[in-house]
Design a protein around this motif. Sequence first.
Motif, short mmCIF file in Angstrom:
data_model
loop_
_atom_site.label_atom_id
_atom_site.label_comp_id
_atom_site.label_asym_id
_atom_site.label_seq_id
_atom_site.Cartn_x
_atom_site.Cartn_y
_atom_site.Cartn_z
N GLU A 83 5.29 -2.74 -3.58
CA GLU A 83 4.48 -2.64 -4.81
C GLU A 83 5.08 -1.61 -5.76
O GLU A 83 5.09 -1.82 -6.97
CB GLU A 83 3.05 -2.23 -4.47
N CYS A 136 7.25 5.29 -3.96
CA CYS A 136 5.79 5.19 -3.92
C CYS A 136 5.13 6.39 -4.60
O CYS A 136 4.19 6.24 -5.38
CB CYS A 136 5.30 5.14 -2.46
N ARG A 149 0.93 2.65 -2.82
CA ARG A 149 0.89 2.89 -1.38
C ARG A 149 1.95 2.12 -0.61
O ARG A 149 2.26 2.44 0.51
CB ARG A 149 -0.48 2.54 -0.83
N CYS A 150 2.47 1.08 -1.20
CA CYS A 150 3.44 0.22 -0.53
C CYS A 150 4.76 0.28 -1.31
O CYS A 150 4.75 0.23 -2.55
CB CYS A 150 2.88 -1.20 -0.50
#
Length: 111
Positions: free
Chosen positions: A54, A44, A50-51
Amino acid sequence: MLLPAKAEVARQLRRYRAWERVMLAAPNDRTVRTTFEDSGYTLCVLMGKRCAREAADAAERYLRTNHLEPQAAFAQEPQVTCVREQNDRPRPATAVRRRPPAAERRSPAGR
């Protein structure tokens, strides 16, 4: 924009995916879960997300792209190696703030 080194992104992505597999095999093991979460956090930070999911997706997209093409366009433009002052005059010296000598300083306790 500053981009992380592709080798480091690939290394962190491999680490994240490996710990993801281990965590899925042993979801109740706290040590495995903690290490998996740490690898996700590192990814991250590296990818600016933030995830962890992701960040992993962004890392995969980043590794598929070729970021050398935009740099080739800049190679044709002249590069400035130093910054000049306006009118080629040096800047005035900035004032240096100095404290009074130790004998003249008062402590808050000695009022």
